[in-house]
Enzyme design. Structure first.
Site, mmCIF file in Angstrom:
data_model
loop_
_atom_site.group_PDB
_atom_site.id
_atom_site.type_symbol
_atom_site.label_atom_id
_atom_site.label_comp_id
_atom_site.label_asym_id
_atom_site.label_seq_id
_atom_site.Cartn_x
_atom_site.Cartn_y
_atom_site.Cartn_z
ATOM 1 N N HIS A 50 0.785 -1.235 0.000
ATOM 2 C CA HIS A 50 0.000 0.000 0.000
ATOM 3 C C HIS A 50 0.820 1.291 0.000
ATOM 4 O O HIS A 50 0.262 2.366 0.051
ATOM 5 C CB HIS A 50 -1.022 -0.011 1.142
ATOM 6 C CG HIS A 50 -0.410 -0.015 2.505
ATOM 7 N ND1 HIS A 50 -1.102 0.417 3.614
ATOM 8 C CD2 HIS A 50 0.811 -0.399 2.945
ATOM 9 C CE1 HIS A 50 -0.327 0.288 4.675
ATOM 10 N NE2 HIS A 50 0.827 -0.202 4.303
ATOM 11 N N HIS A 51 2.157 1.162 -0.036
ATOM 12 C CA HIS A 51 2.951 2.376 -0.246
ATOM 13 C C HIS A 51 3.354 2.502 -1.710
ATOM 14 O O HIS A 51 4.118 3.372 -2.087
ATOM 15 C CB HIS A 51 4.223 2.362 0.606
ATOM 16 C CG HIS A 51 3.952 2.187 2.056
ATOM 17 N ND1 HIS A 51 3.107 3.018 2.759
ATOM 18 C CD2 HIS A 51 4.385 1.257 2.942
ATOM 19 C CE1 HIS A 51 3.048 2.604 4.019
ATOM 20 N NE2 HIS A 51 3.804 1.539 4.145
ATOM 21 N N CYS A 52 2.829 1.556 -2.487
ATOM 22 C CA CYS A 52 3.207 1.477 -3.883
ATOM 23 C C CYS A 52 2.564 2.615 -4.652
ATOM 24 O O CYS A 52 1.354 2.630 -4.838
ATOM 25 C CB CYS A 52 2.693 0.147 -4.387
ATOM 26 S SG CYS A 52 3.096 -0.256 -6.036
#
Ligand SMILES: [Zn+2]
Length: 356
Positions: free
Chosen positions: A153-155
């Site tokens: 989810h930091h992508c």
């Protein structure tokens, strides 16, 4: 509805191998042994378990909940699949160890040289991403699905963190809204940057306010924000999960829920800074599934961050608990009979699928 017309050939969705049909006898649990990242010995030097995905499967087999035959084998997302949401420039950035360590939340990856990141890490990442896309489709067909990996989810970089939502919007007729419930210890700034000002996606994010990434710009995308302090414990945490999941789902009824079930909220996690017990994690997942199933909303769970040695056992225990609670399992395929929507029910969502 299309996201990036320049990536779609001749006016339709691009060709993909990820949306084949799955036997009805399979549980919508998605996995491939290629998920597991081997560190060439580095794993022995760190308290990180980058083979957690395989161990989850091992425990689920041991408890005879699954077999190799009754789960769904993930396929690697192709470059064409990835280009639906990512730019070429972004895909090139993944060749940097630091970028990969950040999006996976596995710090030891920083120490891997570039050629090993490409060979040893990008394939697992692409396979886990393929698994999330496949699980998204299965969730809509069956009412629930679990990708035993995924949830990076930091992508973002040049954007594109939430493949699943993009793919569902692109591919599945009748899916035009999604709610992301992100309960990883970190703020999910990747998908938040993706969906800034996108009214199709409602984001609820509950995270430790003091740790990475503290991305104020991305926070504008969060419709329900729950910021936690260092060392938050079970009772406060679970109360907030229940309150805000219900609140989010009462506010907007989505066509699908993408649940980011990070386990780095576990007490002792070197990155998360929260103090949730193993039982608290099991209970949390139960609360989220209960909220989804009660409303008859399809739910996709991904496992995201959390790499302590005991993490795999907890994820397996949680999946088994969901089964014991009657929230998942072969006998509960299709949407809940208690669904509040008159259009939902076994088969109804599946029949809305476009032919691929
Ligand atoms: Zn995290």
């Amino acid at each position: 509805m299309s996201c990036k017309k320049d990536n779609e050939g001749e006016g339709g969705p691009h060709h993909t191998e990820l949306y084949g049909s799955t036997p009805k006898t399979s549980l919508p649990i998605v996995y491939h042994s290629d998920y597991n990242i081997t560190f060439m010995g580095l794993e022995k030097l760190h308290p990180f378990d980058a083979g957690k995905w395989g161990k989850v499967i091992h425990f689920l087999k041991e408890e005879q909940f699954i077999t190799d035959e009754n789960i769904v084998e993930a396929r690697e997302a192709s470059e064409q699949d990835l280009l639906v949401t990512h730019t070429k420039r972004y895909l090139n950035r993944l060749k940097w160890s630091l970028v990969v360590a950040t999006i996976t939340e596995i710090p030891p990856l920083i120490f891997l040289p570039n050629f090993l990141v490409q060979r040893k890490v990008l394939k697992p990442l692409r396979t886990q991403t393929g698994g999330t896309i496949m699980a998204g489709k299965l969730a809509v067909e069956r009412g629930w699905a679990i990708n035993v990996g995924g949830g990076f989810h930091h992508c973002s970089g040049d954007r594109g963190g939430s493949f699943c939502a993009y793919f569902l919007f692109e591919r599945v007729e009748g899916i035009s809204t999604a709610t992301i419930i992100d309960l990883d210890a970190h703020q999910g700034n990747g998908h938040e940057r993706d969906f800034l000002d996108d009214q199709r996606v409602f984001i609820m994010d509950m995270y430790n306010r003091h740790i990475y990434p503290r991305d104020a710009y991305a926070k504008r995308a969060i419709k329900r924000r729950v910021e936690l302090d260092w060392g938050t414990e079970d009772s406060e945490y679970l109360q907030k999960v229940e309150l805000h999941c219900d609140g989010a789902l009462n506010e907007v009824r989505p066509d699908v829920i993408v649940y980011n079930a990070g386990t780095d909220i576990l007490d002792g996690d070197p990155l998360g800074g929260l103090s949730i017990s193993p039982h608290g994690i099991v209970k949390r997942d139960e609360l989220v599934f209960r909220a989804a199933r009660r409303r008859g909303i399809p739910i996709l769970m991904v496992t995201s961050g959390g790499y302590q040695k005991k993490t795999a056992r907890i994820i397996a225990d949680s999946i088994l608990n969901l089964h014991h609670q009657g929230l998942i399992g072969p006998e509960r395929e299709g949407l809940s009979s208690a669904a509040t929507s008159p259009t939902s029910g076994p088969g109804s969502s599946g029949s809305a699928l476009t032919a691929i």
